[in-house]
Structures are given as C-alpha cells and as structure tokens.
Design an enzyme around this catalytic site. Structure first.
Site, short mmCIF file in Angstrom:
data_model
loop_
_atom_site.label_atom_id
_atom_site.label_comp_id
_atom_site.label_asym_id
_atom_site.label_seq_id
_atom_site.Cartn_x
_atom_site.Cartn_y
_atom_site.Cartn_z
N HIS A 297 0.84 -1.21 -0.06
CA HIS A 297 -0.01 -0.01 -0.05
C HIS A 297 1.02 1.29 0.06
O HIS A 297 0.52 2.22 0.49
CB HIS A 297 -0.81 0.02 1.31
N CYS B 250 5.49 21.27 -3.99
CA CYS B 250 6.62 20.73 -4.36
C CYS B 250 7.68 21.70 -4.73
O CYS B 250 7.70 23.15 -4.68
CB CYS B 250 6.23 20.26 -6.17
ZN LIG Z 1 6.70 19.79 -9.09
#
Ligand SMILES: [Zn+2]
Length: 257
Positions: free
Chosen positions: A122, A155
C-alpha cells in the site's frame, strides 16, 4: 493445543523452512500506537467519510481536507517506534529464515526495525510525488514541516501539489510490488501472517496463493480470519507477545545465539 505448544510448532515449521515469508497488516503496528488506517473502529473515520477524504478522488477535489485528516496520523507515524513483533521479523530475516516481509502498512516500521526486504503493497510515507512535475520528495522534507504547520505540502521545484506515495481508496496497488509479492507467495514454503485480518483485496489473496502452491500457513491475529481453517497453526493472540517467542524458538532450534 496450548499456546506454548503452538508457538513451538510454529518455530519448528519456520526452522526447517526453505523460503519463508511474512505478511503483515494493521494489527502488526497497533502495538506501536498506530491506529488501523482502514478500520471503522480506529477513530479515524468518526468525523469524516473515508471515501470523501482518503480516496484519490477526494484528494484531487480537496487536498486540504485530506491533509487535515492525515495530519494526526502522520504525527503518530513520525514518532512511532517498531514493536517487539517488528523486531522479531527483522531477527528472523537476519537468521536467514524470513526472506521477505510483505506488508499493507505504510508506516516504515519494518524498515525502522531493521528488515531489509520489505514489499510495501500500500506504498509508504517515506516519500511523496509532485502531481504536476513528478518530482519525488523524501519524508524528511515533507512531514515535519507539514505536521508543524498543517499547510498542504507543495513541490519545492514547481509548487505543485504533493501526494504521499501511499495507496488511497480508489487507487490501484503498485503493480511491480504486487507482482513481486505474488511471486513470493507462489515460491514460499511457509507464510507467516501476522496482524493481518485478510479483509482487503488483493492482499488477502496472497495466503490463498501460497497454500495453492503447497506452502504452510502460520496465522497470528487477534480476530479469526477467512484462512484459519487452511492454516497449520492459528493463534488469536497479540503479535508483539507471540512473534518474539517464535523467533526465540527458531533461533534455539537452529543453534543461533
Ligand atoms: Zn513539482
């Protein structure tokens, strides 16, 4: 048969095995204080609908709600330590008995305990992937800051939304890991199922596959499972109590200190 006799029998089966593997689930980590992520009784689902929050659709629709839900769990996973059952499996791997640990758990506790060959069916919280540019971000850059702030992780390269590398409801299991786990189930001669209720497919099929290929099953789980009748040894006990005793029995039989 007394529990002591069952533990001895399990140790004897493992001590003469050629290729033993372990299969673990949520019950393996509950003694480490990690609630069963998918279980309705865990308290994790009392305020939210899992399909709305912890599914891939929910994540895409409302990432903040997903991250709000996972925040206490992420904190628990960062702080959790492997328990005696994790350590017992790592010991059995070092002793050359357990060749692989197949797990549904995402908490990295098998790694923390020292297990080397872990197939995480998982996924795991070890890293996250940017949904925009695909960049992989390791857990150290993700969870501490997120747990502290509660802000949706972005990010570092493109500010895209980061998704932890865990399998959410509605997502397929990582195919390469699943195929490797199925291969292990087919080739093993003993499968030790520990803290796994065998209710979530396709993982729940792995013991069936093992038995069909001639393997013996050893089951250690609090609750009865659908495979109890096909197992050689069944113990409805705490994995953190039973597994260390099995490991000690195997080492004694093999003459390992
Ligand atoms: Zn990114």
């Amino acid at each position: 048969m007394s529990l002591e006799d069952q533990i001895q029998k399990a140790a004897e089966i493992l001590a003469v095995s050629r290729h033993a593997v372990a299969l673990t689930g949520a019950g393996h980590s509950t003694p480490s204080g990690i609630p069963d992520f998918r279980s309705p009784g865990s308290g994790l689902w009392t305020k939210v609908d899992p399909m709305a929050v912890a599914s891939i659709y929910g994540f895409q629709r409302n990432p903040q709600a997903f991250y709000d839900w996972i925040r206490p769990l992420a904190k628990q996973m960062m702080e959790a330590q492997p328990n005696a059952a994790h350590i017992a499996l790592a010991t059995l791997e070092q002793a050359g008995v357990i060749k692989a640990v197949l797990t549904q758990n995402i908490d990295e506790l098998h790694h923390k305990a020292g297990s080397k060959r872990v197939l995480e069916l998982h996924g795991s919280v070890r890293q996250a992937t940017c949904t925009s540019c695909g960049r992989r971000v390791p857990s150290a850059e993700l969870w501490p800051a997120f747990v502290a702030s509660g802000e949706v992780p972005r990010c570092p390269a493109c500010s895209g939304l980061l998704k932890p590398d865990i399998v959410l409801f509605g997502e397929l299991l990582p195919m390469d890991v699943l195929l490797e786990a199925q291969h292990e189930a087919e080739r093993c001669d003993v499968m030790l199922v520990a803290g796994c209720s065998l209710e979530v497919y396709p993982v729940a099929d792995l013991p069936t596959l093992a038995v069909q290929h001639g393997a013996k099953l050893i089951l250690v789980n609090y609750e009865p499972t659908q495979m109890d009748a096909r197992a050689t040894v069944v113990m409805h006990e705490d994995v953190a109590v039973v597994l260390p005793q099995i490991a000690a029995g195997v080492k004694a039989l093999k003459g390992i200190d």
